[in-house]
Design an enzyme around this catalytic site. Structure first.
Site, short mmCIF file in Angstrom:
data_model
loop_
_atom_site.label_atom_id
_atom_site.label_comp_id
_atom_site.label_asym_id
_atom_site.label_seq_id
_atom_site.Cartn_x
_atom_site.Cartn_y
_atom_site.Cartn_z
N ASP A 146 0.81 -1.20 0.00
CA ASP A 146 0.00 0.00 0.00
C ASP A 146 0.85 1.26 0.00
O ASP A 146 0.42 2.31 -0.46
CB ASP A 146 -0.90 0.01 1.25
CG ASP A 146 -2.37 -0.12 0.88
OD1 ASP A 146 -2.69 -0.21 -0.31
OD2 ASP A 146 -3.21 -0.13 1.80
N GLY A 324 -16.21 2.38 2.22
CA GLY A 324 -17.52 2.05 2.76
C GLY A 324 -18.35 3.25 3.15
O GLY A 324 -19.55 3.32 2.86
N GLY A 326 -17.60 6.48 2.15
CA GLY A 326 -17.68 7.33 0.98
C GLY A 326 -18.72 6.89 -0.02
O GLY A 326 -19.40 7.71 -0.64
#
Length: 394
Positions: A146, A324, A326
């Site tokens: 990430d 979730g 947003g």
């Protein structure tokens, strides 16, 4: 409860299935998040693409139960395939940024960084073990970090104002996280507009929350830093906190370091402010003053970052919202984007309420900054990264 979703194949996917029956490679993606694990299977190596075959989502799984969940998942897929597994690894530190094959050295480095991502790296390590146990040693396991998307943040954005020697000795920098999600939002923007240029602010708002300022595909700033604790208010993470508060808790209150770490990661954020829940849905449904305050603080922090990133970019072409919260909370989106007319961003209230599906525009036609709600597909981003790694390694 685990949810298995088999995706109806298109004609092209049927062709891939024929190849798979002849010993084709299957690509498994494992996304072990702070509150769930998401599994997805793709048919790969056909026209250099990955076609989705099945997906599964399990909330707050017991790590000891992972092998059973994985066996159940792969047992629903055609047997005899050759497996490649792509794992989302939250923290790669200073040495791991590009996708790489997982070996003993890589596992040791992921484990060494576990204290900087305690909700994620240990879970990822556990799933690496589950995949090895279920799929065998021959399965190629790939780590996708990430932090990789933010590896080349500009020096002004990645540097902490700490003594230079200390920074160099301990690799203290702003690494950035949620790179797969922000990259996926950027790729969606490119697909919407048929371009690889533009200035966008991306918002990944879920259990963990972060934002990024991206120009022509390059991130110029992001809200998370050395660990996933910095930045926005999150479900159980505090986000930005004055370092003086932390030294006060350590030195004056006498709070042990491990207790402080646990508090910042697991009992702060929306949960800490409200004392009710880390789930935005529960807070929006509550009349408790503490719930309203938690929502207020969450929105205030995100709006402050949005204004800052418009300044970093010198305005923007779009604001892209995923995650979730947003994707599913129009009331939060309205609070985040309202009163930005001064910047050229005008929310369409009806479109915001009606937003659904993979991509929805929620800004007015008069808005010079577009706003889109986009379903973030981290699994496909993982699959793309694994295919690219395979192509380069070959």
């Amino acid at each position: 409860m685990i949810v298995i979703k088999h995706l109806a194949p298109t004609a092209a996917q049927y062709a891939k299935l024929i190849f798979m029956e002849q010993g084709m490679k299957l690509l498994l993606t494992v996304n072990a998040g702070s509150s769930s694990v998401r599994l997805a299977a793709f048919a790969a190596d056909f026209d250099d693409d990955a076609a989705p075959l099945a997906s599964a989502h399990h909330e707050t799984p017991d790590r000891t139960d992972g092998a059973r969940l994985l066996r159940d998942f792969v047992g629903r897929l055609p047997p005899g395939a050759h497996w490649t597994v792509a794992h989302r690894i939250v923290h790669g530190g200073p040495h791991l940024s590009a996708p790489c094959r997982i070996d003993d050295d890589v596992e040791c480095e992921i484990e060494r960084l576990a204290s900087l991502a305690p909700l994620h790296n240990p879970a990822a390590l556990a799933w690496i073990g589950h995949c090895r146990a279920v799929l065998g040693e021959s399965a190629c396991q790939i780590a996708v970090f990430d932090t990789g998307f933010f590896a080349d943040l500009p020096a002004a954005a990645r540097t902490y104002a700490l003594p230079h020697a200390l920074v160099d000795a301990h690799h203290l920098r702003r690494y950035g996280f949620h790179g797969l999600a922000h990259s996926a939002l950027w790729h969606s923007w490119c697909g919407i507009h048929g371009t690889k240029t533009g200035r966008v602010v991306t918002m990944q708002l879920g259990s963990g929350c972060s934002m990024a300022a991206i120009a022509d595909g390059r991130p110029l700033d992001t809200s998370m830093g050395f660990s996933p604790l910095e930045g926005l208010v999150m479900g159980t993470r505090a986000g930005d906190v004055d370092a003086g508060v932390l030294t006060y808790l350590l030195g004056v209150v006498g709070m042990p370091v491990d207790e402080l770490e646990a508090m910042l990661s697991r009992s702060s954020g929306l949960l800490g402010i409200s004392g009710i829940a880390a789930d935005m849905r529960a807070l929006l449904a509550s009349e408790a003053p503490s719930a309203r305050l938690a929502v207020d603080v969450f929105c205030h922090r995100a709006r402050k970052y949005l204004g800052a990133y418009l300044a970093v970019l010198g305005s923007a072409d779009a604001v892209l919202i995923g995650g979730g919260i947003g994707e599913n909370a129009p009331a939060i989106r309205a609070r985040l984007l309202s009163d930005f007319e001064w910047a050229g961003l005008v929310l369409d209230e009806a479109a915001n309420e009606a937003a659904s599906g993979p991509v929805s525009r929620i800004s007015s036609t008069s808005s010079t900054i577009a706003a889109h709600v986009i379903a973030v597909d981290e699994a496909h981003a993982l699959a793309r990264a694994a295919l690219l790694f395979d192509a380069v390694a070959a």
